[in-house]
Design a protein around this motif. Structure first.
Motif, PDB file in Angstrom:
ATOM      1  N   GLU A 134       0.844  -1.197   0.000  1.00 33.29           N
ATOM      2  CA  GLU A 134       0.000   0.000   0.000  1.00 33.29           C
ATOM      3  C   GLU A 134       0.877   1.244   0.000  1.00 33.29           C
ATOM      4  N   THR A 135       0.367   2.298  -0.597  1.00 36.94           N
ATOM      5  CA  THR A 135       1.098   3.556  -0.631  1.00 36.94           C
ATOM      6  C   THR A 135       1.177   4.143   0.773  1.00 36.94           C
ATOM      7  N   GLU A 136       2.397   4.434   1.232  1.00 33.48           N
ATOM      8  CA  GLU A 136       2.598   4.998   2.561  1.00 33.48           C
ATOM      9  C   GLU A 136       2.660   6.519   2.481  1.00 33.48           C
ATOM     10  N   ASP A 137       2.426   7.147   3.630  1.00 37.69           N
ATOM     11  CA  ASP A 137       2.642   8.586   3.712  1.00 37.69           C
ATOM     12  C   ASP A 137       4.121   8.877   3.511  1.00 37.69           C
ATOM     13  N   ALA A 138       4.413   9.939   2.765  1.00 37.77           N
ATOM     14  CA  ALA A 138       5.809  10.302   2.510  1.00 37.77           C
ATOM     15  C   ALA A 138       6.456  10.868   3.780  1.00 37.77           C
ATOM     16  N   PRO A 139       7.743  10.565   3.986  1.00 39.85           N
ATOM     17  CA  PRO A 139       8.598   9.656   3.215  1.00 39.85           C
ATOM     18  C   PRO A 139       8.416   8.203   3.674  1.00 39.85           C
ATOM     19  N   ALA A 140       8.412   7.288   2.742  1.00 36.73           N
ATOM     20  CA  ALA A 140       8.155   5.882   3.042  1.00 36.73           C
ATOM     21  C   ALA A 140       9.319   5.253   3.801  1.00 36.73           C
ATOM     22  N   SER A 141       9.002   4.239   4.581  1.00 37.36           N
ATOM     23  CA  SER A 141      10.028   3.512   5.323  1.00 37.36           C
ATOM     24  C   SER A 141      10.626   2.406   4.461  1.00 37.36           C
TER      25      SER A 141
ATOM     26  N   TRP B 268      11.562   6.587   6.979  1.00 34.80           N
ATOM     27  CA  TRP B 268      12.011   7.607   6.033  1.00 34.80           C
ATOM     28  C   TRP B 268      12.996   7.113   4.970  1.00 34.80           C
ATOM     29  N   MET B 269      13.667   6.014   5.218  1.00 34.38           N
ATOM     30  CA  MET B 269      14.806   5.646   4.369  1.00 34.38           C
ATOM     31  C   MET B 269      14.405   5.413   2.918  1.00 34.38           C
ATOM     32  N   MET B 270      13.292   4.681   2.673  1.00 33.78           N
ATOM     33  CA  MET B 270      12.891   4.378   1.304  1.00 33.78           C
ATOM     34  C   MET B 270      12.452   5.647   0.573  1.00 33.78           C
ATOM     35  N   GLY B 271      11.785   6.548   1.286  1.00 31.16           N
ATOM     36  CA  GLY B 271      11.369   7.797   0.664  1.00 31.16           C
ATOM     37  C   GLY B 271      12.557   8.632   0.226  1.00 31.16           C
ATOM     38  N   LEU B 272      13.578   8.680   1.078  1.00 34.28           N
ATOM     39  CA  LEU B 272      14.772   9.455   0.742  1.00 34.28           C
ATOM     40  C   LEU B 272      15.533   8.826  -0.417  1.00 34.28           C
ATOM     41  N   ILE B 273      15.629   7.499  -0.420  1.00 33.98           N
ATOM     42  CA  ILE B 273      16.342   6.812  -1.498  1.00 33.98           C
ATOM     43  C   ILE B 273      15.559   6.880  -2.800  1.00 33.98           C
ATOM     44  N   GLY B 274      14.252   6.625  -2.720  1.00 30.93           N
ATOM     45  CA  GLY B 274      13.458   6.484  -3.930  1.00 30.93           C
ATOM     46  C   GLY B 274      13.038   7.780  -4.577  1.00 30.93           C
ATOM     47  N   THR B 275      12.913   8.857  -3.791  1.00 26.65           N
ATOM     48  CA  THR B 275      12.415  10.114  -4.352  1.00 26.65           C
ATOM     49  C   THR B 275      13.357  11.291  -4.136  1.00 26.65           C
TER      50      THR B 275
ATOM     51  N   SER C  53      13.486  13.030  -1.586  1.00 26.49           N
ATOM     52  CA  SER C  53      12.678  14.078  -0.966  1.00 26.49           C
ATOM     53  C   SER C  53      11.983  13.499   0.261  1.00 26.49           C
ATOM     54  N   ILE C  54      11.284  14.365   0.984  1.00 31.89           N
ATOM     55  CA  ILE C  54      10.518  13.914   2.149  1.00 31.89           C
ATOM     56  C   ILE C  54       9.023  14.110   1.944  1.00 31.89           C
ATOM     57  N   ASP C  55       8.630  14.571   0.747  1.00 34.53           N
ATOM     58  CA  ASP C  55       7.207  14.854   0.534  1.00 34.53           C
ATOM     59  C   ASP C  55       6.598  14.128  -0.663  1.00 34.53           C
ATOM     60  N   LYS C  56       7.399  13.330  -1.401  1.00 32.00           N
ATOM     61  CA  LYS C  56       6.875  12.607  -2.554  1.00 32.00           C
ATOM     62  C   LYS C  56       6.573  11.158  -2.168  1.00 32.00           C
ATOM     63  N   GLN C  57       5.408  10.681  -2.592  1.00 29.82           N
ATOM     64  CA  GLN C  57       5.014   9.320  -2.265  1.00 29.82           C
ATOM     65  C   GLN C  57       5.563   8.320  -3.278  1.00 29.82           C
ATOM     66  N   ILE C  58       5.787   7.102  -2.801  1.00 27.62           N
ATOM     67  CA  ILE C  58       6.118   5.979  -3.668  1.00 27.62           C
ATOM     68  C   ILE C  58       4.879   5.101  -3.744  1.00 27.62           C
ATOM     69  N   PRO C  59       4.286   4.930  -4.928  1.00 25.23           N
ATOM     70  CA  PRO C  59       3.035   4.167  -5.011  1.00 25.23           C
ATOM     71  C   PRO C  59       3.228   2.703  -4.645  1.00 25.23           C
ATOM     72  N   GLY C  60       2.255   2.147  -3.936  1.00 28.20           N
ATOM     73  CA  GLY C  60       2.287   0.750  -3.556  1.00 28.20           C
ATOM     74  C   GLY C  60       1.710  -0.149  -4.640  1.00 28.20           C
ATOM     75  N   ILE C  61       1.828  -1.436  -4.426  1.00 25.05           N
ATOM     76  CA  ILE C  61       1.397  -2.422  -5.416  1.00 25.05           C
ATOM     77  C   ILE C  61      -0.099  -2.306  -5.695  1.00 25.05           C
ATOM     78  N   ASP C  62      -0.909  -2.179  -4.649  1.00 16.18           N
ATOM     79  CA  ASP C  62      -2.362  -2.111  -4.837  1.00 16.18           C
ATOM     80  C   ASP C  62      -2.754  -0.924  -5.713  1.00 16.18           C
ATOM     81  N   GLN C  63      -2.132   0.226  -5.466  1.00 16.09           N
ATOM     82  CA  GLN C  63      -2.449   1.416  -6.253  1.00 16.09           C
ATOM     83  C   GLN C  63      -1.999   1.238  -7.706  1.00 16.09           C
ATOM     84  N   LEU C  64      -0.852   0.612  -7.906  1.00 15.42           N
ATOM     85  CA  LEU C  64      -0.348   0.403  -9.262  1.00 15.42           C
ATOM     86  C   LEU C  64      -1.213  -0.597 -10.036  1.00 15.42           C
ATOM     87  N   VAL C  65      -1.769  -1.580  -9.331  1.00 14.96           N
ATOM     88  CA  VAL C  65      -2.679  -2.518  -9.987  1.00 14.96           C
ATOM     89  C   VAL C  65      -3.955  -1.800 -10.427  1.00 14.96           C
TER      90      VAL C  65
END
Length: 527
Positions: A263-270, A292-299, A301-313
């Motif tokens: 599922e999409t987490e609140d930014a920044p994702a863990s 916070w680690m995944m949000g910082l690595i993936g985006t 930033s601290i305010d951009k979301q990383i979409p989860g599998i359910d949302q991408l489906v």
């Protein structure tokens, strides 16, 4: 309708040959640069020990290079044999970098490899050094074009589907060439090759030092491998992070699967350090998270979301419905190529045509799909989460261990006291780690792209040739037999050359005790 067993066997054969071939490629990349560095020192200092080192490691490079060429040729033939529709569908795009690799990089590399081995007595020292660096350049240049081709499969930029020819065609070759995914893959893969070469040299040198053999050659090789390996390991980690960042824009589903982010987490994702992901329950049990680690690595930033599998489906369902419109317009254009309404509709929805083709797994005509089949097709874009999750983490663990091995080795080489024997044992034991990490890295890259052979454009199950299962079983058995024989030959030749040492290259060690650079790492016995 497709035959699942035929598709699985075709994928298995290509996976086996590709993973086997890539046992040789990274060592070739790493050794070529290290050999050039050693010869550079020889030309600058005129100390014969550095020439002897260049020749000795050059022999091992030559053995590995020959096996890499032999196993690489068969891979290109497989596109025509096992993946005929893929070759037809995207050959105009995919064939260009492969042709350039074969005509330019391969011949450049092969030519200078020959001059490297046979030019020692025919070329001046500076001319031979130039040849050695051109050999390294050709080796890396060859990898560039292969990775441009592979990068396009991951992120098909600079091309479009032509409804008149029913094929993908190049629209912007510079976009293909400077594809951000391809460039990130190139620098990351080459750096991993450097780590592999450095680990190999470190391990063989450590083995010599444990047995007090060829100490002059081994000691210097150990030092240069430790320094080069440390720099390469740091670059692999940094460039690997950059390669992962590219997934945020281009392969969101692969990134979500690697992180088991349902599922999409609140930014920044863990970042999930460990867990037990389940595709059945759509969750990850016993998860250990780093905030916070995944949000910082993936985006970054601290305010951009990383979409989860359910949302991408859910997004995939919309793209499938859009693709059905494109498919319907394409079928109309087949009957009447001048239909302006159909061409307009196709143009608007052509980017989603590949998603409609996912439905062909369940029925012949995607236009007849019901909601349940659309849901099935949407969930088929989720690759195997658990294999990706664990493979990625094992790969990262190997990289961290190798970084520590190189750092410890370099630290001990900088000290004036004798290096401990456990240091050399550690170097020998670390030898398999780069190959494990590299093979897992390719597994993550390719398995994570499924169900696409071309991301978002062509499903893998539609790309195979019209072969029978017995044909594939026969060729898999044949490849397994031949490659097993080649593996035995490779291992025996490499071990024989290592056991013989510098003499295998017809050189005699030119080391004499007492110089300042001979203090570090010298075991008391054997000096």
């Amino acid at each position: 309708m497709f035959d699942p067993l035929l598709v699985d066997l075709s994928r298995l054969q290509f996976a086996l040959t590709a993973l086997y071939h890539f046992l040789f490629v990274p060592l070739t990349l790493g050794l070529s640069v290290m050999i050039a560095m050693m010869e550079t020192v020889y030309v600058m200092t005129r100390r014969t020990i550095w020439r002897d080192m260049t020749k000795f490691w050059g022999v091992l490079f030559g053995i590995n290079f020959a096996l890499g060429v032999a196993t690489g040729i068969t891979m290109e033939f497989q596109f025509g044999m096992n993946w005929a529709y893929y070759s037809h569908y995207v050959g105009d795009v995919f064939g260009a970098p492969l042709a350039i690799e074969g005509l330019m990089a391969f011949f450049l590399e092969a030519t200078f490899v020959g001059l490297f081995f046979f030019g020692w007595e025919r070329l001046s020292a500076r001319a031979h050094l130039a040849v050695t660096w051109l050999t390294a350049l050709g080796t890396n240049f060859s990898a560039l074009w292969i990775l441009i081709a592979n990068g396009w499969m991951q992120n098909p930029v600079g091309s479009t589907f032509n409804p008149d020819t029913m094929r993908m065609e190049v629209t912007d070759f510079m976009a293909v060439l400077f594809n951000p995914v391809a460039q990130a893959k190139f620098v990351h893969t080459v750096s991993a090759g450097y780590v592999c070469g450095a680990t190999f040299v470190l391990a063989v040198s450590g083995w010599y030092l444990l047995r007090h053999r060829h100490v002059a050659l081994a000691k210097r090789s150990f030092v240069i491998a430790a320094a080069f390996g440390l720099a390469s390991s740091l670059s692999v980690i940094v460039l690997g992070d950059e390669s992962g960042y590219a997934l945020t824009d281009n392969q969101k589903m692969k990134l979500a699967a690697i992180e088991a982010m349902w599922e999409t987490e609140d930014a920044p994702a863990s970042f999930t350090l460990f867990g037990l992901p389940s595709l059945t329950n759509h969750d990850t049990a016993y998860g250990i998270h780093i905030p916070w680690m995944m949000g910082l690595i993936g985006t970054r930033s601290i305010d951009k979301q990383i979409p989860g599998i359910d949302q991408l489906v859910d997004k995939a369902k919309g793209r499938i419905r859009s693709g059905i419109v494109a498919y319907d317009a394409l079928e109309t254009l087949k009957q009447n190529g001048t239909d302006a309404d159909a061409r307009s509709a196709f143009t608007r929805h052509s980017g989603d045509l590949g998603y409609a083709l996912l439905l062909k797994r369940y029925l012949e005509d995607p236009r007849q799909a019901n909601d349940q089949q659309i849901d099935q097709a949407a969930w088929s874009v989720v690759p195997g989460v658990a294999p990706l999750f664990f493979s990625f983490r094992i790969m990262v663990l190997c990289a961290i261990v190798l970084l520590a091995v190189f750092a410890i080795s370099l630290w001990h080489t900088m000290r004036e006291e004798e290096a401990p024997r456990w240091l050399f044992r550690m170097a020998v034991l670390a030898a398999p780690l780069p190959w494990i990490a590299i093979e897992l890295g390719w597994f993550v890259a390719e398995f994570g792209r499924q169900p696409w052979i071309i991301e978002g454009v062509l499903p893998t199950f539609l790309a195979t040739s019209a072969l029978g299962v017995p044909d594939l079983l026969l060729t898999i058995a044949g490849f397994t037999l031949v490659y097993s024989v080649l593996a035995v030959i490779e291992v025996k030749l490499m071990l024989a050359a290592i056991r013989k040492g510098p003499e295998v290259a017809g050189v005699i060690e030119g080391w004499h005790p007492g110089t300042a650079e001979d203090v570090a790492l010298s075991p008391q016995a054997g000096e």
